[in-house]
Write a protein that holds these residues in place. Structure first.
Motif: not given
Length: 617
Positions: A13-22, A24-35, A192-196
């Motif tokens: 829930r915390h990762l989804q609330d703050i929007g941590v994402s990455y 994948v090369y070749g994809e337009a949409r971002e993915r939620n961070w799997p931890m 790919q790592t703009y969030f970081e």
């Protein structure tokens, strides 16, 4: 559900609330961070050996880069084959013979490590161009320290803040100027790592800039600001070397800074890492690392890499062909080979007869394009799947930063866990998780953090009671005028709601006077100060505290562009929140000196030019 289970469930829930994402090369949409919900534990004694090996390897690569772009003795003596340098796309020829500003080519280094079944650690690959994963490792630590606070304190987990503090101080001290300005150069939101990158810039206090935000003038790099160009003394680079300067390198690049190579040659700007450091990342370089260690420092590698044979050498090529089915065949330099079917490496024994014969023929014809590596079986770490723990192989990325006292190793890292049993090269894709890395100390660890606490700054938010009472008054007033017979019943309810509303408003105003001051233009007079308080809405910050609010772990996030709108207008204008979402187009005013509020008309001189005039709902 127990307390520990609730804490672990709060991670997602915390990762989804703050929007941590990455991405994948070749994809337009971002993915939620799997931890992963369990950290990787490493004892202090084991970590000491890892840190010593990474320190030795980082110093070895720094010496090799200084020689390759300097006197070139290693190539002249035959220690490094000339084909590995001249044939590499990461070799930046315009920097040959250039002394790097600050005296270092490599200031930030990372290595991917794997642990074998016998407990020994091996280097799988080197990262010297623009290592990623540091920001995600920091976010993983913040999340796990919240989810498991008791275990985090009792197990004496080494803190990450001293590493970040020393790295930031090293960049500031190496840059020229009394108050140097450090920028983080990012490729942009589609990286790919703009969030970081945005996360690290916010955490370290660096300016997050793109190539078009920088300009080179008189061999000096400047950042464009509203007040005019300002000197950029140091740049932390996250753009590939070939794209940093469209004038002297890739002319099609829109990510770099025109003239940056000229600024580097004149020593006007410090860049970490220097363009051209990527030649150390090629797999062919791993085959000569043992000989480099013997030649440069007279020692063996404290942390050896997996056995690698470059097929450009005749004897190594014959060894690879004799053990062809047991080898992992990879590209020698950079990029994916067409015969590897889009993979970074492949085992010929797992191919069909036609594919194996074609790959063998390619290695025999152009052996300099391929390397053979020993297939390593990696150890595993427990991962929670449902109600049970299962073993999964992992790869650990360890980071090192150059400081005045030498190389400093971050006590932790970026752990990637694969869902497959084969984990020679794990990238963040489908089925891959990340995990926090806890280095356990034998002594108590003093708490240290770079997050601002701000004890003297108070952020006041209007409570839900205040908002509910205000809505009750509006609804009750409308009901009284629509149903006169019920005025007696509703008048009492409105009176109670009005008393609650007045009490909350008086309390909020009293706290606001003690902790806030209004600083936007035209707020000097008493009338303007009263009008400015109207902009402090339920659940929003006042204009002053929006810039002075302390940074909390949940708020260390990049400033995303405003997307929400009200009747076609952005929901925030010039940093001031719009009071209500019910704004009619007729009530929008764009005046230079005056602003009107309806239905109560207030005229303010010197107020911001473009502001919405909200309706008092």
């Amino acid at each position: 559900m127990s307390a520990d289970e609730r804490s672990l469930a709060a991670v997602d829930r915390h990762l989804q609330d703050i929007g941590v994402s990455y991405r994948v090369y070749g994809e337009a949409r971002e993915r939620n961070w799997p931890m992963s919900r369990l950290p990787l534990l490493i004892e202090e004694e084991e970590w000491t050996a890892i840190a010593a090996g990474i320190t030795q390897r980082a110093g070895l690569i720094e010496t090799m880069l200084a020689d390759v772009y300097g006197p070139g003795e290693l190539v002249r003596d035959g220690v490094i084959p000339a084909a590995l340098i001249a044939g590499s796309s990461e070799f930046v020829r315009p920097l040959a013979g250039v002394s790097p500003p600050g005296g270092r080519w490599l200031r930030f280094y990372a290595a991917d490590l794997g642990r074998g079944p016998d407990g020994r650690w091996w280097v799988l690959s080197d990262r010297a161009q623009a290592p990623s994963g540091l920001g995600y490792a920091l976010e993983n630590r913040l999340v796990m320290s919240r989810a498991l606070p008791t275990g985090y304190r009792r197990m004496n987990v080494c803190r990450l803040a001293p590493f970040f503090s020393d790295f930031r101080s090293a960049l500031v001290e190496a840059a020229a100027g009394a108050e140097p300005r450090v920028c983080l150069l990012t490729p942009g939101p589609y990286s790919q790592t703009y969030f970081e990158q945005a996360y690290l810039a916010r955490y370290l206090g660096f300016l997050l800039v793109e190539g078009e935000d920088l300009v080179v003038h008189d061999a000096m790099t400047h950042v464009r600001t509203i007040a005019g160009p300002k000197r950029a003394d140091a740049i932390w680079r996250f753009v590939d070397s070939n794209y940093v300067d469209p004038i002297e390198l890739n002319g099609q690049s829109r990510l770099g800074v025109p003239g940056l190579m000229s600024a580097l040659r004149h020593g006007g700007t410090l860049v970490a890492n220097m363009p051209g450091c990527g030649i150390a990342e090629s797999r062919a370089m791993m085959s000569i690392m043992p000989s480099l260690a013997s030649k440069l420092i007279g020692q063996k590698l404290a942390l050896p890499n997996i056995a690698t044979w470059w097929c450009g050498d005749p004897r190594s090529k014959r060894h690879v062909l004799d053990n062809f089915d047991e080898m992992a065949i990879s590209g020698a330099l950079f990029g994916q080979m067409s015969l590897l079917q889009g993979e970074l490496s492949t085992v010929p024994g797992m191919l069909d007869e036609a594919g194996r014969a074609e790959l063998r023929e390619a290695v025999e014809r152009r052996g300099m394009d391929y390397v053979g590596q020993e297939v390593v079986q990696l150890s595993t770490t427990p991962v929670r799947e449902g109600d049970k723990l299962v073993p999964r192989p992992f790869v650990l990325r360890v980071f090192a930063a150059a400081t005045e006292n030498g190389w400093e190793i971050m006590p932790g890292g970026f752990c990637r866990i694969s869902a497959d049993t084969d984990a020679r090269a794990i990238s963040m894709g489908v089925g891959v998780q990340s995990a926090d890395v806890w280095v356990l100390s034998s002594k108590p660890v003093a708490p240290e953090s770079l997050l601002s606490v701000g004890d003297n700054v108070h952020i006041q938010r209007v409570s839900a009671i205040f908002q509910a009472a205000r809505r009750t008054i509006c609804i009750g007033t409308a009901a009284i005028w629509s149903a006169p017979k019920r005025r007696c019943v509703l008048s009492g309810a409105c009176a109670c709601a009005a008393s609650i509303w007045m009490f909350c408003r008086a309390t909020y105003r009293r706290r606001s006077r003690s902790s806030h001051t209004c600083s936007w233009p035209g707020a000097r007079s008493r009338r303007n100060k009263r009008a400015a308080r109207l902009w402090r809405l339920p659940g929003t910050l006042s204009p002053t505290t929006a810039h002075t609010a302390p940074v909390s772990p949940a708020s260390v996030l990049p400033a995303a562009p405003v997307r929400s709108s009200v009747n076609g207008f952005p929901s925030t204008l010039r940093g001031f929140p719009v009071r209500s979402t019910r704004i009619s187009r007729a009530s929008m005013r764009c005046r230079a000196k005056w602003m009107c509020w309806t239905p109560r008309t207030r005229r303010l001189r010197g107020s911001p030019r473009f502001l919405a005039s909200p309706r008092r709902a």
